[in-house]
Design a protein around this motif. Structure first.
Motif, PDB file in Angstrom:
ATOM      1  N   GLN A  47       0.867  -1.174   0.000  1.00 37.59           N
ATOM      2  CA  GLN A  47       0.000   0.000   0.000  1.00 37.59           C
ATOM      3  C   GLN A  47       0.903   1.223   0.000  1.00 37.59           C
ATOM      4  OE1 GLN A  47      -3.268   0.290   2.706  1.00 37.59           O
ATOM      5  NE2 GLN A  47      -3.863  -1.846   2.480  1.00 37.59           N
ATOM      6  N   VAL A  48       0.920   1.922  -1.121  1.00 43.28           N
ATOM      7  CA  VAL A  48       1.873   3.010  -1.301  1.00 43.28           C
ATOM      8  C   VAL A  48       1.650   4.138  -0.288  1.00 43.28           C
ATOM      9  CG1 VAL A  48       2.576   4.853  -2.885  1.00 43.28           C
ATOM     10  CG2 VAL A  48       2.340   2.502  -3.722  1.00 43.28           C
ATOM     11  N   GLU A  49       0.385   4.486  -0.028  1.00 35.50           N
ATOM     12  CA  GLU A  49       0.113   5.623   0.845  1.00 35.50           C
ATOM     13  C   GLU A  49       0.575   5.386   2.271  1.00 35.50           C
ATOM     14  OE1 GLU A  49      -4.078   6.214   0.203  1.00 35.50           O
ATOM     15  OE2 GLU A  49      -3.726   7.747  -1.323  1.00 35.50           O
ATOM     16  N   ARG A 138      -7.451   7.103  -1.425  1.00 35.79           N
ATOM     17  CA  ARG A 138      -7.086   8.336  -2.120  1.00 35.79           C
ATOM     18  C   ARG A 138      -8.047   9.482  -1.786  1.00 35.79           C
ATOM     19  NH1 ARG A 138      -3.726   7.669  -7.477  1.00 35.79           N
ATOM     20  NH2 ARG A 138      -2.480   9.052  -6.172  1.00 35.79           N
ATOM     21  N   GLY A 139      -8.422   9.535  -0.498  1.00 38.13           N
ATOM     22  CA  GLY A 139      -9.211  10.650  -0.004  1.00 38.13           C
ATOM     23  C   GLY A 139     -10.701  10.543  -0.239  1.00 38.13           C
ATOM     24  N   PHE A 140     -11.178   9.411  -0.772  1.00 38.47           N
ATOM     25  CA  PHE A 140     -12.616   9.268  -1.057  1.00 38.47           C
ATOM     26  C   PHE A 140     -13.232   8.254  -0.107  1.00 38.47           C
ATOM     27  CE2 PHE A 140     -16.296   7.515  -3.303  1.00 38.47           C
ATOM     28  CZ  PHE A 140     -16.982   8.691  -3.603  1.00 38.47           C
ATOM     29  N   ASP A 141     -14.438   8.562   0.378  1.00 34.21           N
ATOM     30  CA  ASP A 141     -15.145   7.693   1.321  1.00 34.21           C
ATOM     31  C   ASP A 141     -16.060   6.729   0.564  1.00 34.21           C
ATOM     32  OD1 ASP A 141     -16.760   6.519   3.293  1.00 34.21           O
ATOM     33  OD2 ASP A 141     -16.644   8.296   4.563  1.00 34.21           O
ATOM     34  N   PHE A 142     -15.577   5.515   0.346  1.00 36.16           N
ATOM     35  CA  PHE A 142     -16.343   4.517  -0.397  1.00 36.16           C
ATOM     36  C   PHE A 142     -17.484   3.956   0.442  1.00 36.16           C
ATOM     37  CE2 PHE A 142     -12.492   4.782  -2.789  1.00 36.16           C
ATOM     38  CZ  PHE A 142     -12.832   4.455  -4.088  1.00 36.16           C
ATOM     39  N   GLU A 143     -17.254   3.795   1.727  1.00 39.11           N
ATOM     40  CA  GLU A 143     -18.300   3.251   2.592  1.00 39.11           C
ATOM     41  C   GLU A 143     -19.533   4.143   2.565  1.00 39.11           C
ATOM     42  OE1 GLU A 143     -18.987   1.718   7.191  1.00 39.11           O
ATOM     43  OE2 GLU A 143     -17.340   3.109   6.740  1.00 39.11           O
ATOM     44  N   GLN A 144     -19.326   5.427   2.658  1.00 39.78           N
ATOM     45  CA  GLN A 144     -20.456   6.365   2.648  1.00 39.78           C
ATOM     46  C   GLN A 144     -21.218   6.289   1.327  1.00 39.78           C
ATOM     47  OE1 GLN A 144     -19.671  10.702   2.328  1.00 39.78           O
ATOM     48  NE2 GLN A 144     -20.870  10.888   4.207  1.00 39.78           N
ATOM     49  N   MET A 145     -20.479   6.226   0.203  1.00 41.37           N
ATOM     50  CA  MET A 145     -21.119   6.183  -1.105  1.00 41.37           C
ATOM     51  C   MET A 145     -21.975   4.937  -1.264  1.00 41.37           C
ATOM     52  SD  MET A 145     -19.363   6.055  -4.911  1.00 41.37           S
ATOM     53  CE  MET A 145     -18.373   4.610  -4.505  1.00 41.37           C
ATOM     54  N   ILE A 146     -21.402   3.767  -0.958  1.00 40.37           N
ATOM     55  CA  ILE A 146     -22.128   2.517  -1.198  1.00 40.37           C
ATOM     56  C   ILE A 146     -23.267   2.347  -0.204  1.00 40.37           C
ATOM     57  CG2 ILE A 146     -21.921   0.007  -1.336  1.00 40.37           C
ATOM     58  CD1 ILE A 146     -19.032   0.436  -2.269  1.00 40.37           C
ATOM     59  N   GLU A 274       3.261   4.884  -8.771  1.00 38.88           N
ATOM     60  CA  GLU A 274       4.351   5.843  -8.605  1.00 38.88           C
ATOM     61  C   GLU A 274       5.600   5.160  -9.134  1.00 38.88           C
ATOM     62  OE1 GLU A 274       4.865   7.368  -4.694  1.00 38.88           O
ATOM     63  OE2 GLU A 274       2.807   8.109  -4.518  1.00 38.88           O
ATOM     64  N   PRO A 275       6.217   5.690 -10.197  1.00 37.22           N
ATOM     65  CA  PRO A 275       7.339   4.979 -10.823  1.00 37.22           C
ATOM     66  C   PRO A 275       8.519   4.752  -9.878  1.00 37.22           C
ATOM     67  CG  PRO A 275       7.032   7.179 -11.781  1.00 37.22           C
ATOM     68  CD  PRO A 275       5.834   6.892 -10.951  1.00 37.22           C
ATOM     69  N   ASN A 276       8.779   5.693  -8.977  1.00 34.50           N
ATOM     70  CA  ASN A 276       9.881   5.474  -8.032  1.00 34.50           C
ATOM     71  C   ASN A 276       9.601   4.281  -7.123  1.00 34.50           C
ATOM     72  OD1 ASN A 276      11.977   7.619  -8.419  1.00 34.50           O
ATOM     73  ND2 ASN A 276      10.198   8.943  -8.169  1.00 34.50           N
ATOM     74  N   LYS A 277       8.343   4.166  -6.686  1.00 32.23           N
ATOM     75  CA  LYS A 277       7.955   3.017  -5.856  1.00 32.23           C
ATOM     76  C   LYS A 277       8.047   1.723  -6.666  1.00 32.23           C
ATOM     77  CE  LYS A 277       6.652   5.170  -2.017  1.00 32.23           C
ATOM     78  NZ  LYS A 277       7.294   4.950  -0.702  1.00 32.23           N
ATOM     79  N   ALA A 278       7.659   1.799  -7.938  1.00 35.61           N
ATOM     80  CA  ALA A 278       7.729   0.609  -8.787  1.00 35.61           C
ATOM     81  C   ALA A 278       9.170   0.146  -8.948  1.00 35.61           C
ATOM     82  CB  ALA A 278       7.099   0.900 -10.146  1.00 35.61           C
TER      83      ALA A 278
END
Length: 547
Positions: A47-49, A138-146, A274-278
């Protein structure tokens, strides 16, 4: 769920006799891994973040698959039920598919870019019983949406949240309790294992007629593609597969999730590109193979060149989704030291054509490869007659990996009585049998490997109070291949600008990647005498920058 995979039974006898359908499932492959190499590293997920890295041996992978399978059964999931999964490239994605396969459930992978508009259709059409999604990504709340969508989805019984802390969390329901040790676990795990012709995957294509289509695949159709794909690329148990392309796309699903298990190889997942992470992952895990679209290759080659950090273990980069520019092949070969392979395929078939490792590099930027074993292709004219080499026309294919049909849309299957599938693409085939896609008869823009459903976006633009006419057309982009441009004619007395158009589409809850990145306002549209917009003229004007 009742699956109408009407294309499978008529071809079964022939494909089995030809050796293309081997009647093997992912369960057979995983069990074989546990028997042959239980302590081999099977899966590494970054998990990059957060920087969190999770690893599984094959023994651990099978144990967790069993645990989650019993957990799903406890939620009421049974044979033929749909489990939708809107996760990035996390280990939970891989394990969800393996768990579904243990009990005969069907996985419906959903891109994490989808929002209310796309999800409401797909979850309703597919009758998903369970959705597994992140709490946030990435800053989005999926639980709330679904959760907000759930009241309008009568089949949806459970929303399971990865990263959540409540009673509906992934840990609490699936991965935490030792379900596999329960008295009835073995009965659950053995009673409903799917057969090789049962549907194992339901995956939606971007719609070209305003509605996505649900592609149905069986183990036989999927593995009939992966086996010759791996053989052509000389991949085996010693390989390490890096997958940064989304596993909710067929690329990631077939070649980052299933293929490593079939090969008894190792998979490495990266959730945010992220290419550096890759580069760090490739070197840390000794990755030898990856597959992604052109922007990934561009970024990786550029970053290796700029940083001077080499990737000596990487032998092959398969690039698909759009033609590869010749200079990019040369730059990538020099920077990465890897063979660059060109390919073309579809959600309905997986990879159809690939260049060979033994081919000259020019084949990778002049062609999209030649057919895999078990695949036939032909180019025909408007009357369906085959065209000679080099002549462009409509592309048809007949493949051992052709899908079982579109869920509840059999009239759209585009497959004739002789099993030829109309791809909707235009192409030519050279004298050596190598394919080159020359255009698309279906109105789709491919932005960085992601299909933009043009008709859907246009239909939304026509709802804009200031727009009288609208057309979405592609314009070339060096990194992404194509981007989308909105060409509009405003209503009398109205004006429209790009920020306003973008906000309007965001308000419609459409995926951000589908929103046009350029706007051209015109007084009139080029049109036929009958009033049909001549998009080819718009594309020409864009190429010449005269729009």
């Amino acid at each position: 769920m009742e699956f109408d995979a009407v294309l499978l039974p008529p071809r079964r006898a022939r494909r089995v006799a030809q050796g293309h359908w081997r009647d093997r499932t992912i369960n057979d492959a995983l069990d074989a891994c546990v028997a042959a190499c239980p302590d081999k590293l099977a899966l590494t997920a970054l998990q990059v973040e957060t920087g969190a890295t999770t690893r599984f041996t094959y023994r651990e992978l099978a144990r967790m698959a069993d645990r989650m399978a019993v957990g799903l059964a406890r939620l009421g999931v049974g044979r033929g039920d749909i489990v939708a999964c809107q996760l990035p490239n996390w280990w939970q994605f891989t394990l969800t598919y393996l768990a579904c396969s243990r009990i005969g459930a069907v996985m419906n992978p959903l891109m994490h870019i989808f929002r209310e508009r796309e999800l409401s259709f797909m979850l309703q059409h597919g009758e998903a019983k369970v959705v597994i999604a992140p709490k946030a990504f990435r800053g989005f709340d999926f639980e709330q949406m679904i959760t907000a969508l759930q009241p309008s989805l009568p089949h949806l019984q459970h929303v399971v949240v990865v990263g959540g802390s409540g009673a509906n969390s992934f840990d609490a329901l699936l991965s935490g309790p030792e379900w596999e040790k329960q008295p009835d676990a073995q009965a659950i795990l053995t009673a409903h294992r799917p057969g090789p012709d049962d549907i194992t995957q339901l995956i939606y294509t971007s719609g070209t007629t305003g509605e996505p289509k649900g592609v149905m695949h069986s183990a036989n159709t999927v593995m009939a593609n992966i086996v010759p794909y791996a053989e052509r690329l000389h991949l085996g148990a010693d390989d390490v597969v890096l997958m940064a392309s989304p596993m909710a796309h067929q690329t990631g699903f077939m070649y980052g999730l299933i293929m490593p298990i079939l090969l008894q190889a190792s998979a490495v997942l990266q959730d945010v590109w992220e290419p550096n992470k890759a580069i760090a992952l490739i070197n840390a895990e000794k990755a030898s193979f990856t597959m992604a679209s052109t922007p990934f290759l561009t970024d990786l080659a550029r970053t290796v060149t700029e940083t001077g950090v080499a990737v000596p273990s990487l032998r092959t980069f398969l690039c698909a989704g759009a033609p590869i520019p010749g200079p990019l092949v040369e730059q990538a070969r020099k920077a990465l030291g890897a063979k660059i392979v060109s390919a073309w395929g579809m959600t309905e078939n997986g990879a159809v054509t690939l260049t060979r490792l033994e081919d000259d590099d020019e084949r990778s930027f002049n062609t999209d490869g030649c057919p895999l074993p078990g695949v036939e292709i032909k180019v025909v004219d408007v009357d369906g007659q085959p065209l000679p080499p080099g002549e462009p026309g409509k592309l048809l294919l007949r493949s051992c990996s052709n899908f079982g049909g579109y869920l509840h849309r059999a009239h759209l299957n585009a497959t004739d009585a002789d099993d030829w599938f109309d791809t909707g693409d235009l192409a030519r085939i050279d004298e050596r049998g190598y394919l080159r896609i020359t255009g698309r008869s279906k109105d789709v823009i491919i932005r960085g490997g992601e299909n933009i459903p043009v008709v859907e976006v246009e239909s939304l633009l026509y709802r804009h109070p200031a727009i009288a006419m609208a057309a979405i057309v592609a314009y070339p982009d060096e990194r992404l291949g194509e981007r989308a441009c909105a060409v509009v004619v405003p209503k009398p007395g109205h004006t429209i600008d790009l920020p306003g158009l973008v906000q309007f589409l965001k308000d419609q809850k459409i995926a951000v990647q589908y929103i046009p990145e350029r706007l051209i306002v015109r007084d009139v549209m080029p049109a036929t005498p009958s009033g049909k917009i001549q998009k080819f003229k718009l594309r020409e004007m864009l190429r010449e920058d005269k729009a």
